[in-house]
Write an enzyme that holds these catalytic residues in place. Structure first.
Site, PDB file in Angstrom:
ATOM      1  CG  ASN A   1      -2.217   0.673   1.517  1.00  0.00           C
ATOM      2  OD1 ASN A   1      -1.816   2.148   0.929  1.00  0.00           O
ATOM      3  ND2 ASN A   1      -3.249   0.903   1.819  1.00  0.00           N
ATOM      4  CB  VAL A   2       1.501   3.872  -2.619  1.00  0.00           C
ATOM      5  CG1 VAL A   2       2.473   2.556  -3.455  1.00  0.00           C
ATOM      6  CG2 VAL A   2       0.991   3.635  -3.718  1.00  0.00           C
TER       7      VAL A   2
ATOM      8  CG  ASN B   1       1.026   3.822 -14.303  1.00  0.00           C
ATOM      9  OD1 ASN B   1       0.372   4.214 -14.075  1.00  0.00           O
ATOM     10  ND2 ASN B   1       0.487   2.244 -13.452  1.00  0.00           N
TER      11      ASN B   1
ATOM     12  CB  ILE C   1      -5.016   5.703 -22.260  1.00  0.00           C
ATOM     13  CG1 ILE C   1      -4.468   7.574 -21.969  1.00  0.00           C
ATOM     14  CG2 ILE C   1      -4.131   4.494 -22.706  1.00  0.00           C
ATOM     15  CD1 ILE C   1      -3.800   8.050 -23.719  1.00  0.00           C
TER      16      ILE C   1
ATOM     17  CE  LYS D   1      -3.342  10.581 -10.965  1.00  0.00           C
ATOM     18  NZ  LYS D   1      -1.923  10.042 -11.270  1.00  0.00           N
TER      19      LYS D   1
ATOM     20  CE1 TYR E   1      -6.385  10.444 -11.102  1.00  0.00           C
ATOM     21  CE2 TYR E   1      -6.982  11.843 -13.031  1.00  0.00           C
ATOM     22  CZ  TYR E   1      -6.163  10.878 -12.474  1.00  0.00           C
ATOM     23  OH  TYR E   1      -6.130   9.905 -13.597  1.00  0.00           O
TER      24      TYR E   1
ATOM     25  CB  ALA F   1      -5.692  18.286  -5.803  1.00  0.00           C
TER      26      ALA F   1
ATOM     27  CB  SER G   1      -3.346  12.981 -14.923  1.00  0.00           C
ATOM     28  OG  SER G   1      -5.415  13.415 -16.084  1.00  0.00           O
TER      29      SER G   1
END
Length: 253
Positions: A62-63, A89, A196, A167, A163, A165, A151
């Protein structure tokens, strides 16, 4: 950097973009340390890496947890004999409107859970993995490269306050690290993909995919392999650092 026999860590390496990156780098002879939460996904990616003629190891982590990330990078270096690259990633979404209003009344707000979960994985996870990767590279006197996956949404996208914020943050952190770590021979950069065709996107209804593609100047979704190719370009070009590579078919949000 010549990727032959170099050790590259890919977080979120179990599927999607992470798997495409692993196969791209495997074809260039890199040895992969694949990190994810799902062992079955990791095993499948590793099988494909081996079929491509390279090798690697898998790690469940868990990063967003500092102790787990510290132990992760210690293990990778001990198992694989060094560390030359990291692709940050791993990421999640918990989309929702900042404030949702119906008939003039507020009916919902983006929750702290929605905010914190995305911050923990996308921003804190990226910070922790890069910190530990850089520490190992410096400790072992190995030059290397760190790539953050940002992104197109980093510029702001409806329904993605949390999200966007994160990225924007991972792009800015890569610039900072490029400046701080250059003295140790460590480069940093980021990639901002557009839409993608990952498994998740391809699972959408065809009409929805066609509508998205129609708004892209290139008139198609990007391929995971095109993001993977950008990863290998950054790793291989030793004069690339501190930049964000937009891979979006000409789309700007």
């Amino acid at each position: 950097m010549d990727l032959k026999d170099k050790v590259v860590v890919i977080t979120g390496g179990g599927r999607g973009l992470g798997r495409a990156m692993a196969l791209e780098l495997a074809n260039k002879g890199a040895r992969l340390a694949l990190v994810d939460l799902n062992q079955d996904d990791l095993d499948e990616t590793l099988n494909q890496v081996k079929a491509a003629g390279s090798d690697g190891r898998t790690y469940v982590c868990n990063v967003s947890k500092e102790a787990e990330v510290e132990a992760l990078f210690e293990s990778i270096v001990a198992d694989m004999g060094g560390l030359n690259g990291l692709v940050n990633n791993a990421g999640i979404t918990r989309d929702g409107l900042f404030i949702k209003v119906k008939d003039g009344e507020i009916v919902s707000k983006m929750s702290m859970d929605q905010w914190n979960l995305v911050m923990d994985v996308n921003l804190t996870g990226t910070f922790l993995c890069a910190r530990e990767a850089a520490a190992q590279m410096i400790k072992n006197k190995q030059e290397g490269c760190i790539i953050n996956i940002s992104s197109i949404s980093r510029s702001g996208n409806m329904g993605q306050t949390n999200y966007t914020a994160t990225k924007a943050g991972v792009e800015a952190m890569a610039v900072t690290w490029a400046k701080e770590l250059a003295r140790y021979g460590i480069r940093a950069a980021s990639i901002a993909p557009g839409y993608i065709g990952t498994e998740m996107v391809m699972a959408m209804k065809e009409e929805a995919r066609e509508k998205i593609a129609a708004g892209i100047p290139a008139k198609r979704l990007g391929k995971p392999e095109e993001i993977a190719h950008t990863v290998s370009f950054i790793l291989e070009n030793d004069y690339v650092s501190g930049r964000c590579f937009e891979v979006d078919g000409g789309l700007r949000i």
